[in-house]
Design a protein around this motif. Structure first.
Motif, PDB file in Angstrom:
ATOM      1  N   THR A  17      11.062   8.021   1.167  1.00  0.00           N
ATOM      2  CA  THR A  17      10.670   7.002   0.187  1.00  0.00           C
ATOM      3  C   THR A  17       9.665   6.023   0.785  1.00  0.00           C
ATOM      4  O   THR A  17       9.465   5.971   1.999  1.00  0.00           O
ATOM      5  CB  THR A  17      11.878   6.197  -0.332  1.00  0.00           C
ATOM      6  OG1 THR A  17      12.410   5.394   0.732  1.00  0.00           O
ATOM      7  CG2 THR A  17      12.958   7.102  -0.900  1.00  0.00           C
ATOM      8  N   LYS A  18       9.084   5.239  -0.110  1.00  0.00           N
ATOM      9  CA  LYS A  18       8.139   4.186   0.260  1.00  0.00           C
ATOM     10  C   LYS A  18       8.658   2.889  -0.354  1.00  0.00           C
ATOM     11  O   LYS A  18       9.112   2.880  -1.494  1.00  0.00           O
ATOM     12  CB  LYS A  18       6.768   4.536  -0.316  1.00  0.00           C
ATOM     13  CG  LYS A  18       5.644   3.603   0.068  1.00  0.00           C
ATOM     14  CD  LYS A  18       4.333   3.910  -0.673  1.00  0.00           C
ATOM     15  CE  LYS A  18       3.797   5.289  -0.447  1.00  0.00           C
ATOM     16  NZ  LYS A  18       2.438   5.486  -1.036  1.00  0.00           N
ATOM     17  N   VAL A  39       6.787   3.329   4.884  1.00  0.00           N
ATOM     18  CA  VAL A  39       6.749   4.720   4.454  1.00  0.00           C
ATOM     19  C   VAL A  39       7.662   5.490   5.397  1.00  0.00           C
ATOM     20  O   VAL A  39       7.366   5.626   6.583  1.00  0.00           O
ATOM     21  CB  VAL A  39       5.317   5.298   4.492  1.00  0.00           C
ATOM     22  CG1 VAL A  39       5.316   6.733   3.989  1.00  0.00           C
ATOM     23  CG2 VAL A  39       4.361   4.427   3.686  1.00  0.00           C
ATOM     24  N   GLU A  73       2.102   9.903   1.082  1.00  0.00           N
ATOM     25  CA  GLU A  73       3.244  10.436   0.346  1.00  0.00           C
ATOM     26  C   GLU A  73       4.377  10.678   1.328  1.00  0.00           C
ATOM     27  O   GLU A  73       4.209  11.469   2.263  1.00  0.00           O
ATOM     28  CB  GLU A  73       2.859  11.725  -0.376  1.00  0.00           C
ATOM     29  CG  GLU A  73       1.829  11.548  -1.462  1.00  0.00           C
ATOM     30  CD  GLU A  73       2.307  10.630  -2.576  1.00  0.00           C
ATOM     31  OE1 GLU A  73       3.522  10.593  -2.848  1.00  0.00           O
ATOM     32  OE2 GLU A  73       1.458   9.929  -3.158  1.00  0.00           O
ATOM     33  N   GLU A  76       5.191  14.067   2.736  1.00  0.00           N
ATOM     34  CA  GLU A  76       4.221  14.704   3.631  1.00  0.00           C
ATOM     35  C   GLU A  76       4.169  14.047   5.006  1.00  0.00           C
ATOM     36  O   GLU A  76       3.449  14.514   5.884  1.00  0.00           O
ATOM     37  CB  GLU A  76       2.836  14.673   2.988  1.00  0.00           C
ATOM     38  CG  GLU A  76       2.763  15.433   1.676  1.00  0.00           C
ATOM     39  CD  GLU A  76       1.422  15.265   0.979  1.00  0.00           C
ATOM     40  OE1 GLU A  76       0.498  14.663   1.570  1.00  0.00           O
ATOM     41  OE2 GLU A  76       1.302  15.737  -0.160  1.00  0.00           O
TER      42      GLU A  76
END
Length: 172
Positions: A17-18, A39, A73, A76
């Motif tokens: 998650t961010k 992040v 993201e 990634e």
């Protein structure tokens, strides 16, 4: 998947998650909110800390790290990324160039800071204790301020440890 929650103060990002928000830093005579983007990648890897806005007139790095954060993201990312777009809120928000309007001190000249010192020394100590400590990689972005023109360059510190110095040079 990494199972470690990334947290700075009350701001947390679970694996994959961010999180965006701010964390309050007590500077003795005042408190400031430090904006952060966390992040937390979905896979294990290094912890990377990126700061901008150490000087009040350096706006391009602030924009650059916000854009970087927008593009990352968590699925990634291998590891964790802590982005601090405005490391020196008093200077940035009041448009000061190299010194803090609070005490006339250049934040970039007092690291690692002093938790019992003046406001800017306390800010440096807060940044070290809450962001830099525990980082595998630390990147601090600067640019020519609104009154400066600089050539492009990358600086890094030599430690005397041949392996670390080689890795740092490659990263730079």
């Amino acid at each position: 998947m990494s199972d470690t929650t990334l947290s700075v103060g009350s701001l947390e990002a679970r694996p994959g998650t961010k999180a965006r928000g701010s964390v309050r830093a007590d500077l003795g005579t005042l408190s400031v909110d430090i904006p952060l983007i966390l992040v937390n990648g979905s896979r294990p890897g290094p912890r990377v800390v990126i700061t901008a806005g150490v000087h009040g007139g350096e706006f391009p790095p602030i924009d650059a790290v916000v854009r970087l954060a927008d593009g990352l993201e968590p699925g990634e990312v291998h590891g964790q990324v802590i982005i601090c777009p405005v490391a020196n809120p008093p200077a940035v928000y009041q448009g000061r160039l190299n010194i803090s309007p609070v005490d006339g001190v250049n934040l970039n000249r007092v690291f690692p800071g002093d938790p019992a010192g003046g406001p800017t020394e306390r800010l440096a100590a807060w940044l070290f204790a809450n962001l830099v400590d525990g980082a595998d990689v630390y990147i601090d972005l600067h640019c020519g301020g609104i009154d400066q023109v600089l050539r492009d360059f990358v600086g890094y510190r030599l430690t005397g440890d041949a392996d670390l110095d080689k890795a740092t040079a490659e990263l730079a």
